[in-house]
Each structure stands twice: as structure tokens, then as C-alpha cells.
Design an enzyme around this catalytic site. Sequence first.
Site, PDB file in Angstrom:
ATOM      1  N   HIS A  91      -7.174  -6.967   0.290  1.00 49.82           N
ATOM      2  CA  HIS A  91      -6.139  -5.933   0.322  1.00 49.82           C
ATOM      3  C   HIS A  91      -5.045  -6.223   1.335  1.00 49.82           C
ATOM      4  O   HIS A  91      -3.877  -5.940   1.094  1.00 49.82           O
ATOM      5  CB  HIS A  91      -6.790  -4.588   0.639  1.00 49.82           C
ATOM      6  CG  HIS A  91      -5.840  -3.441   0.670  1.00 49.82           C
ATOM      7  ND1 HIS A  91      -5.086  -3.062  -0.430  1.00 49.82           N
ATOM      8  CD2 HIS A  91      -5.497  -2.587   1.669  1.00 49.82           C
ATOM      9  CE1 HIS A  91      -4.330  -2.014  -0.116  1.00 49.82           C
ATOM     10  NE2 HIS A  91      -4.564  -1.716   1.147  1.00 49.82           N
ATOM     11  N   ASP A 137       0.831  -1.190   0.000  1.00 52.83           N
ATOM     12  CA  ASP A 137       0.000   0.000   0.000  1.00 52.83           C
ATOM     13  C   ASP A 137       0.881   1.261   0.000  1.00 52.83           C
ATOM     14  O   ASP A 137       1.723   1.421  -0.867  1.00 52.83           O
ATOM     15  CB  ASP A 137      -0.943  -0.085   1.214  1.00 52.83           C
ATOM     16  CG  ASP A 137      -2.044   0.948   1.228  1.00 52.83           C
ATOM     17  OD1 ASP A 137      -3.036   0.768   0.496  1.00 52.83           O
ATOM     18  OD2 ASP A 137      -1.917   1.938   1.966  1.00 52.83           O
TER      19      ASP A 137
END
Length: 300
Positions: free
Chosen positions: A278, A115
Amino acid sequence: MSLTELPVEDNLFPGFRLLDVATSGARIRVRTGGEGPPLLLLHGYPQTHIMWRRIAPALAQRFTLVCPDLRGYGDSGKPATSADHAPYAKRAMAQDMAELMSALGHERFFVGSHDRGARVGHRLALDHAERVLKLATLDIAPTREMYRDTSDAFARAYWHWFFLIQPAPMPENMIGADPEFYWTSRRASDMRLFEPAALAEYLRCFRDPAMIHASCEDYRAAATIDIAHDDADGGRKLDCPMLALWGDRGAVGKCFDVLALWRERAVDVRGKALPGGHYLAEEIPDLVAAEFAAFFGEVA
């Protein structure tokens, strides 16, 4: 640069040291442990280095792990910002990491990242190309190209990209009114991934108004000065080998051709979708650890 040893008061990273390292721009909190070639692990938003706790035991058998909180996050320093958001540019964050690794005696190293941390890793590999041996990223594509190719589907899934970049203090005040609700409601379907001790750490850090503000600045920088830095690079690409992994249930892989976008920015890219969302390092830690170990342990 100065280095301060700190007492360890939890068991999230057994056998690891806990340190504060002063760089030229910030104070960086870091855990380090293991044995072997150095591997720098960079966390994402709105987390801290705690996100690596589930893969650290396996990787520490083969690598010396360095797990910092990025500037503005966790227990690292939160420098004052500026009108152009330069203190939270990925260039500034990458410089912290370069200086941190020097302070720990690691001149050349691998980078694994997720991320926001992967955006720092990308800039680190560009600005300090002679030091980064390989780069692995989890569930992102490059910043400039993601903004360029944003679709309605991505904007709906990643609405926070466009909320957090609004001028201060609007998002800060809205998040700060109930930071725990904001943190948990955005990832309600993923709460099973965060055991109580880790969740308590995440929320302890995120309740700090300074972290809320700094993390907004991270996003504001991404939408402005980071893109300017990318544009100034011209067509220069990463030279180091790169591994891009993403979750097959996440928005990034559904909304973008991840490998195609990374191949606009790097010479040697491989990668694939993994069975998850994610938060891959917390959802499928054994698989992520195996992918990292194979990639970083591969003989060139």
C-alpha cells in the site's frame, strides 16, 4: 489568504521551505521546493506530507513540489465538524488545495496523490477542472464505487473503513486509549518502511486527539456527503489524463478492477500494478518517482 514562513527544524526535505497558508476554511502546513512545473503531492491516512520524503529529491529536479498536510492531518488546522461532516468532505479539502496553490502562485498544476489524498485529488480535478492538468493516484479506486463493490475480502482487509465511520466518540476513544499501538499494529508488516525520524513525526501528529477525531471525520464524510457529491455529478467524468498505480500485494488491486472503476469516473485512464504493497512512495520510491516523472513530463 495569508502566508507565513516557518523555521525548518529537520532534514527530511533538504532545501524546501516550510509555510503556513491560511485558506478560507483552514490553516494548511506545507513544504515546497524544487524547480519546474508545479506538482501538488497529497498524502494518505494516517500519514502526513512526510510520506513524500523519499521521492521528493528526484522529482524536485524537474518539478516545483508542493507537499501539504491535508486539513485535519499533521500540523494543518483541524476545523470543527458538523452533523453532515461537510468540513471534512473532499470538496472542502479540495478547496483548501486550490486556494493553497493560488497563494503560491500556481494557477495550473499536476496532482500526485495517495490513499485519502487521492480522493481529495479526484474531487479537486472535478471541482477545479480548469486548473488540474493531470492526476496520478496510488493504491486507490474511486470512493463511491469501492463502497458499491465491497466484498467480504475487502471488508476484512480494510476493516478500518467501517470502524472509523462509527458515530463519535466511539472510534476516537478506542484509538485514543493507545494511539501508538493502533498506528503501528495496523501496519506492522510495513514498519521497516518508516525510518525513525519519519515514524517519530507520524506518531507525534497522530497522538493529537484532534487529528484522531478529524481523520475519523474524513472517513465519515467519505461514506456520506462525498458519495452525495459524486451522485450529484451525474455521469460527469474527469477530463484530464489520469494515471492509476497500485501495489500488486495490496488489497485494492486484489479486490477491485482498479482501471475499470476509474474508467467509470474518468475519460483518459492508464495505469498498472507496481511491485509493492500500500505504501508505494515509501516502499519503492525510485519507481514511483520515475512513473510520476514520465507521466507528468509527457508532452501532450
